[in-house]
Design a protein around this motif. Structure first.
Motif, PDB file in Angstrom:
ATOM      1  N   CYS A  44       1.510   9.182  -2.651  1.00  0.00           N
ATOM      2  CA  CYS A  44       1.445   8.004  -2.541  1.00  0.00           C
ATOM      3  C   CYS A  44       1.516   7.344  -1.113  1.00  0.00           C
ATOM      4  O   CYS A  44       0.829   6.364  -0.565  1.00  0.00           O
ATOM      5  CB  CYS A  44       2.752   6.982  -3.203  1.00  0.00           C
ATOM      6  N   VAL A  45       2.346   7.967  -0.190  1.00  0.00           N
ATOM      7  CA  VAL A  45       2.483   7.628   1.091  1.00  0.00           C
ATOM      8  C   VAL A  45       1.009   7.922   1.718  1.00  0.00           C
ATOM      9  O   VAL A  45       0.658   7.233   2.644  1.00  0.00           O
ATOM     10  CB  VAL A  45       3.547   8.439   1.841  1.00  0.00           C
ATOM     11  N   ASP A  46       0.418   9.075   1.685  1.00  0.00           N
ATOM     12  CA  ASP A  46      -0.739   9.339   1.997  1.00  0.00           C
ATOM     13  C   ASP A  46      -1.831   8.405   1.710  1.00  0.00           C
ATOM     14  O   ASP A  46      -2.693   8.136   2.470  1.00  0.00           O
ATOM     15  CB  ASP A  46      -1.047  10.908   1.590  1.00  0.00           C
ATOM     16  N   ILE A  47      -1.730   8.124   0.392  1.00  0.00           N
ATOM     17  CA  ILE A  47      -3.028   7.081   0.074  1.00  0.00           C
ATOM     18  C   ILE A  47      -2.605   5.708   0.750  1.00  0.00           C
ATOM     19  O   ILE A  47      -3.783   5.136   1.254  1.00  0.00           O
ATOM     20  CB  ILE A  47      -2.859   6.826  -1.483  1.00  0.00           C
ATOM     21  N   ALA A  48      -1.425   5.165   0.679  1.00  0.00           N
ATOM     22  CA  ALA A  48      -1.219   4.063   1.346  1.00  0.00           C
ATOM     23  C   ALA A  48      -1.451   3.918   2.864  1.00  0.00           C
ATOM     24  O   ALA A  48      -2.024   3.032   3.451  1.00  0.00           O
ATOM     25  CB  ALA A  48       0.487   3.600   1.214  1.00  0.00           C
ATOM     26  N   LYS A  49      -1.399   4.998   3.615  1.00  0.00           N
ATOM     27  CA  LYS A  49      -1.835   5.121   5.033  1.00  0.00           C
ATOM     28  C   LYS A  49      -3.071   5.216   5.295  1.00  0.00           C
ATOM     29  O   LYS A  49      -3.709   4.459   6.203  1.00  0.00           O
ATOM     30  CB  LYS A  49      -1.117   6.570   5.572  1.00  0.00           C
ATOM     31  N   ALA A  50      -3.993   5.802   4.352  1.00  0.00           N
ATOM     32  CA  ALA A  50      -5.217   5.841   4.109  1.00  0.00           C
ATOM     33  C   ALA A  50      -5.780   4.558   4.128  1.00  0.00           C
ATOM     34  O   ALA A  50      -6.896   4.282   4.361  1.00  0.00           O
ATOM     35  CB  ALA A  50      -5.827   6.929   3.360  1.00  0.00           C
ATOM     36  N   MET A  51      -4.994   3.807   3.271  1.00  0.00           N
ATOM     37  CA  MET A  51      -5.646   2.468   2.968  1.00  0.00           C
ATOM     38  C   MET A  51      -5.236   1.264   3.919  1.00  0.00           C
ATOM     39  O   MET A  51      -5.636   0.178   4.028  1.00  0.00           O
ATOM     40  CB  MET A  51      -5.172   1.901   1.733  1.00  0.00           C
ATOM     41  N   GLY A  52      -4.383   1.710   4.936  1.00  0.00           N
ATOM     42  CA  GLY A  52      -4.069   0.934   5.945  1.00  0.00           C
ATOM     43  C   GLY A  52      -2.875   0.020   5.583  1.00  0.00           C
ATOM     44  O   GLY A  52      -2.802  -1.076   6.310  1.00  0.00           O
ATOM     45  N   LEU A  53      -2.170   0.362   4.609  1.00  0.00           N
ATOM     46  CA  LEU A  53      -0.973  -0.408   4.190  1.00  0.00           C
ATOM     47  C   LEU A  53       0.035  -0.875   5.349  1.00  0.00           C
ATOM     48  O   LEU A  53      -0.074   0.078   6.273  1.00  0.00           O
ATOM     49  CB  LEU A  53      -0.563  -0.204   3.036  1.00  0.00           C
ATOM     50  N   SER A  54       0.819  -1.773   5.152  1.00  0.00           N
ATOM     51  CA  SER A  54       1.919  -1.710   6.332  1.00  0.00           C
ATOM     52  C   SER A  54       3.059  -0.788   6.172  1.00  0.00           C
ATOM     53  O   SER A  54       3.127  -0.352   5.037  1.00  0.00           O
ATOM     54  CB  SER A  54       2.427  -3.498   6.005  1.00  0.00           C
ATOM     55  N   ALA A  55       3.892  -0.808   7.132  1.00  0.00           N
ATOM     56  CA  ALA A  55       5.146   0.201   7.078  1.00  0.00           C
ATOM     57  C   ALA A  55       5.960  -0.173   5.671  1.00  0.00           C
ATOM     58  O   ALA A  55       6.260   0.761   5.194  1.00  0.00           O
ATOM     59  CB  ALA A  55       5.718   0.216   8.238  1.00  0.00           C
ATOM     60  N   ARG A  56       6.110  -1.385   5.701  1.00  0.00           N
ATOM     61  CA  ARG A  56       6.985  -1.691   4.427  1.00  0.00           C
ATOM     62  C   ARG A  56       6.211  -1.428   3.143  1.00  0.00           C
ATOM     63  O   ARG A  56       7.025  -0.847   2.262  1.00  0.00           O
ATOM     64  CB  ARG A  56       7.028  -3.284   4.396  1.00  0.00           C
ATOM     65  N   GLU A  57       5.143  -1.557   2.943  1.00  0.00           N
ATOM     66  CA  GLU A  57       4.314  -1.114   1.825  1.00  0.00           C
ATOM     67  C   GLU A  57       4.354   0.280   1.626  1.00  0.00           C
ATOM     68  O   GLU A  57       4.537   0.918   0.455  1.00  0.00           O
ATOM     69  CB  GLU A  57       2.953  -1.614   1.765  1.00  0.00           C
ATOM     70  N   ILE A  58       4.440   1.180   2.738  1.00  0.00           N
ATOM     71  CA  ILE A  58       4.107   2.491   2.713  1.00  0.00           C
ATOM     72  C   ILE A  58       5.595   2.892   2.253  1.00  0.00           C
ATOM     73  O   ILE A  58       5.650   3.972   1.294  1.00  0.00           O
ATOM     74  CB  ILE A  58       4.037   3.209   4.094  1.00  0.00           C
ATOM     75  N   ASN A  59       6.752   2.274   2.892  1.00  0.00           N
ATOM     76  CA  ASN A  59       8.192   2.669   2.229  1.00  0.00           C
ATOM     77  C   ASN A  59       8.058   2.678   0.996  1.00  0.00           C
ATOM     78  O   ASN A  59       9.010   3.389   0.043  1.00  0.00           O
ATOM     79  CB  ASN A  59       9.040   1.924   3.077  1.00  0.00           C
ATOM     80  N   GLU A  60       7.733   1.216   0.431  1.00  0.00           N
ATOM     81  CA  GLU A  60       7.941   0.982  -0.999  1.00  0.00           C
ATOM     82  C   GLU A  60       7.289   1.931  -2.147  1.00  0.00           C
ATOM     83  O   GLU A  60       7.926   2.366  -2.938  1.00  0.00           O
ATOM     84  CB  GLU A  60       7.338  -0.422  -1.028  1.00  0.00           C
ATOM     85  N   LEU A  61       6.055   2.341  -1.411  1.00  0.00           N
ATOM     86  CA  LEU A  61       5.260   3.179  -2.464  1.00  0.00           C
ATOM     87  C   LEU A  61       5.967   4.643  -2.165  1.00  0.00           C
ATOM     88  O   LEU A  61       5.928   5.312  -3.461  1.00  0.00           O
ATOM     89  CB  LEU A  61       3.669   3.295  -1.974  1.00  0.00           C
ATOM     90  N   GLN A  62       6.505   4.870  -1.312  1.00  0.00           N
ATOM     91  CA  GLN A  62       7.283   6.496  -1.386  1.00  0.00           C
ATOM     92  C   GLN A  62       8.555   6.369  -2.457  1.00  0.00           C
ATOM     93  O   GLN A  62       8.650   7.351  -3.240  1.00  0.00           O
ATOM     94  CB  GLN A  62       7.931   6.684   0.094  1.00  0.00           C
ATOM     95  N   LEU A  63       9.071   5.121  -2.232  1.00  0.00           N
ATOM     96  CA  LEU A  63      10.246   4.893  -3.365  1.00  0.00           C
ATOM     97  C   LEU A  63       9.637   4.783  -4.903  1.00  0.00           C
ATOM     98  O   LEU A  63      10.250   5.493  -5.685  1.00  0.00           O
ATOM     99  CB  LEU A  63      10.977   3.769  -3.124  1.00  0.00           C
ATOM    100  N   ILE A  64       8.756   4.109  -4.851  1.00  0.00           N
ATOM    101  CA  ILE A  64       8.058   4.002  -6.177  1.00  0.00           C
ATOM    102  C   ILE A  64       7.490   5.313  -6.839  1.00  0.00           C
ATOM    103  O   ILE A  64       7.871   5.802  -7.929  1.00  0.00           O
ATOM    104  CB  ILE A  64       6.837   2.979  -6.224  1.00  0.00           C
TER     105      ILE A  64
END
Length: 191
Positions: A38-58
């Motif tokens: 999820c973190v890798d996908i979020a980074k590849a999508m250019g999501l914000s640091a907050r969204e990346i951290n949220e996806l890590q938890l999800i």
């Protein structure tokens, strides 16, 4: 319950997650890998640091509802019966209820609830479709499916990464968000 502090409810949720992982170490490894994907996908999508951290938890919490499932269902070899499938499909709703009980985790509860919904509306638990499924849930769906198909499971043979990519692409637009699938395949897996 009313007297519990927010932080103690959050600790209780982590205790529940730890209990699931103790009960089934395979689930612990799966949750960890899904979280990382999820973190890798979020980074590849250019999501914000907050969204990346949220996806890590999800990603880590997406299957917490499996704590309520019997070991017989979680570890069954072969195809699940109709009743066992019904039991398994309860885990997003159970996870939602667990996470909703904590102010610290309530904000991710809806994403956990909807991680098995499908773009075409044939998913569960509510049969919602398209962009009514939150982006976060659509990301978890891709990461979860990839890890589940490429990892050892008692009920099926694991696939090679290339076979799993073929499956993801075959179900893009029906089960999975096609844009997320392509970001994952090209931006994360580099295929």
């Amino acid at each position: 319950k009313y007297l519990e502090s927010t932080s103690s409810r959050g600790k209780t949720i982590y205790t529940i997650l730890s209990a699931l992982h103790e009960k089934n170490p395979r689930e612990q490894q799966h949750s960890k890998r899904v979280s990382e994907l999820c973190v890798d996908i979020a980074k590849a999508m250019g999501l914000s640091a907050r969204e990346i951290n949220e996806l890590q938890l999800i990603g880590m919490m997406h299957d917490i509802g499996k704590i309520a499932l019997s070991d017989r269902v979680l570890n069954k070899r072969g195809t699940l019966s109709k009743n066992e499938l019904i039991e398994l499909r309860r885990h997003p709703e159970i996870g939602y209820r667990i996470l909703s009980s904590s102010n610290d985790m309530a904000y991710i509860a809806d994403y956990v609830l909807k991680h098995h919904e499908r773009l075409d509306g044939t998913g569960y638990p509510n049969g919602i479709r398209g962009d009514k499924i939150p982006l976060e849930s659509r990301i978890v769906a891709v990461a979860d499916a990839y890890d589940a198909t490429t990892s050892e499971r008692p009920y099926k043979e694991e696939m090679t990464p290339r076979m799993a990519v073929k499956e993801l692409r075959a179900h893009a637009g029906k089960q999975f968000d096609p844009e997320i699938v392509e970001v994952f395949v090209k931006g994360v897996l580099k295929y």
